[in-house]
Design a protein around this motif. Structure first.
Motif, mmCIF file in Angstrom:
data_model
loop_
_atom_site.group_PDB
_atom_site.id
_atom_site.type_symbol
_atom_site.label_atom_id
_atom_site.label_comp_id
_atom_site.label_asym_id
_atom_site.label_seq_id
_atom_site.Cartn_x
_atom_site.Cartn_y
_atom_site.Cartn_z
ATOM 1 N N VAL A 140 12.389 26.949 124.995
ATOM 2 C CA VAL A 140 10.968 26.816 125.311
ATOM 3 C C VAL A 140 10.361 25.689 124.482
ATOM 4 O O VAL A 140 10.534 25.637 123.263
ATOM 5 C CB VAL A 140 10.211 28.146 125.086
ATOM 6 C CG1 VAL A 140 8.730 27.976 125.398
ATOM 7 C CG2 VAL A 140 10.806 29.261 125.949
ATOM 8 N N LEU A 141 9.690 24.795 125.174
ATOM 9 C CA LEU A 141 9.015 23.652 124.573
ATOM 10 C C LEU A 141 7.521 23.738 124.859
ATOM 11 O O LEU A 141 7.108 24.423 125.804
ATOM 12 C CB LEU A 141 9.567 22.349 125.163
ATOM 13 C CG LEU A 141 11.012 22.014 124.818
ATOM 14 C CD1 LEU A 141 11.554 20.938 125.748
ATOM 15 C CD2 LEU A 141 11.093 21.569 123.366
ATOM 16 N N PRO A 142 6.695 23.031 124.095
ATOM 17 C CA PRO A 142 5.259 23.024 124.393
ATOM 18 C C PRO A 142 4.979 22.353 125.739
ATOM 19 O O PRO A 142 5.734 21.494 126.192
ATOM 20 C CB PRO A 142 4.654 22.183 123.265
ATOM 21 C CG PRO A 142 5.686 22.136 122.198
ATOM 22 C CD PRO A 142 7.016 22.269 122.887
ATOM 23 N N ASN A 143 3.894 22.741 126.332
ATOM 24 C CA ASN A 143 3.422 22.131 127.559
ATOM 25 C C ASN A 143 3.039 20.676 127.250
ATOM 26 O O ASN A 143 2.228 20.435 126.357
ATOM 27 C CB ASN A 143 2.206 22.926 128.047
ATOM 28 C CG ASN A 143 1.586 22.375 129.296
ATOM 29 O OD1 ASN A 143 1.942 21.310 129.769
ATOM 30 N ND2 ASN A 143 0.633 23.096 129.834
ATOM 31 N N PRO A 144 3.612 19.689 127.963
ATOM 32 C CA PRO A 144 3.321 18.282 127.665
ATOM 33 C C PRO A 144 2.012 17.763 128.268
ATOM 34 O O PRO A 144 1.698 16.583 128.137
ATOM 35 C CB PRO A 144 4.518 17.549 128.264
ATOM 36 C CG PRO A 144 4.895 18.394 129.432
ATOM 37 C CD PRO A 144 4.658 19.819 128.975
ATOM 38 N N SER A 145 1.252 18.630 128.898
ATOM 39 C CA SER A 145 -0.014 18.191 129.483
ATOM 40 C C SER A 145 -0.875 17.515 128.430
ATOM 41 O O SER A 145 -0.926 17.944 127.273
ATOM 42 C CB SER A 145 -0.761 19.391 130.058
ATOM 43 O OG SER A 145 -2.094 19.022 130.388
ATOM 44 N N GLY A 146 -1.572 16.482 128.843
ATOM 45 C CA GLY A 146 -2.518 15.828 127.943
ATOM 46 C C GLY A 146 -3.641 16.760 127.525
ATOM 47 O O GLY A 146 -4.335 16.512 126.543
ATOM 48 N N LEU A 147 -3.815 17.857 128.261
ATOM 49 C CA LEU A 147 -4.841 18.835 127.916
ATOM 50 C C LEU A 147 -4.415 19.733 126.759
ATOM 51 O O LEU A 147 -5.234 20.432 126.187
ATOM 52 C CB LEU A 147 -5.171 19.705 129.143
ATOM 53 C CG LEU A 147 -5.639 18.950 130.389
ATOM 54 C CD1 LEU A 147 -5.800 19.909 131.559
ATOM 55 C CD2 LEU A 147 -6.935 18.214 130.105
ATOM 56 N N ASN A 148 -3.137 19.724 126.411
ATOM 57 C CA ASN A 148 -2.612 20.544 125.312
ATOM 58 C C ASN A 148 -2.709 19.737 124.018
ATOM 59 O O ASN A 148 -1.795 19.028 123.646
ATOM 60 C CB ASN A 148 -1.162 20.955 125.588
ATOM 61 C CG ASN A 148 -0.604 21.855 124.502
ATOM 62 O OD1 ASN A 148 -1.285 22.213 123.550
ATOM 63 N ND2 ASN A 148 0.648 22.224 124.649
ATOM 64 N N ALA A 149 -3.822 19.883 123.330
ATOM 65 C CA ALA A 149 -4.070 19.094 122.118
ATOM 66 C C ALA A 149 -3.383 19.670 120.888
ATOM 67 O O ALA A 149 -3.461 19.095 119.816
ATOM 68 C CB ALA A 149 -5.573 18.999 121.879
#
Length: 171
Positions: A140-149
């Protein structure tokens, strides 16, 4: 819910990257992680999965490298927070069937909340999971969305690199 994306998938991949669900933008242009500001493609490059920065329209080039892309929930939405627990549970069942069919060495879920909700793992942490999914290792990796600060690009690159090194070590 909106349109569905076509997976970038083949049997026996090294890693099947799995987003939460496609953005409406990605669904319109028909390329995964295509929304401007998404950090998936830069993280792949910075971590060494690719030897150059690929653009979303080059997503098919991942297959020759042994990588693919799918999503927990197939349908596009404006934001992942519009998804329900039922959406995740149904998506999790479909994802498990897909993993069983294609047998990647690793499933890399890009979002801890998606993994926790879709598979009933409320205490799961980032990284290699203690259990397999349909015989496949899960990372499991962090969500790469630019919204995930919560994660800077350097953090994403480091975490993606940990997965790449595990894949290369054959673990």
């Amino acid at each position: 819910m909106g349109a569905k994306m076509v997976d970038v998938i083949a049997p026996g991949l090294k890693v099947l990257f799995c987003g939460i669900n496609p953005s409406v933008y990605s669904a319109v242009v028909r390329h995964h992680f295509a929304r401007p500001g998404n950090r998936f493609w830069p993280a792949l490059y910075a971590s060494g999965f690719t030897d150059r920065l690929l653009a979303p329209h080059e997503q098919g080039e991942l297959l020759v490298r042994g990588y693919g892309i799918t999503n927990v929930v197939e349908e596009a939405s404006v934001a992942a927070d519009s998804l329900t627990a039922r959406d995740y549970a149904e998506g999790g069942r479909k994802l498990e069937a897909k993993v069983r069919r294609y047998q990647p060495r690793y499933l890399a879920v890009l979002g801890i909340g998606a993994w926790r909700t879709a598979f009933g793992k409320p205490k799961a942490l980032l990284g290699l999971q203690p259990e397999l999914l349909a015989g496949t290792r899960v990372w499991v990796l962090p969500n790469p969305s630019g919204l995930n600060a919560h994660y800077r690009p350097a953090d994403l690159a480091r975490m993606f690199r940990e997965l790449r090194l595990a894949v290369e070590a054959g673990g």
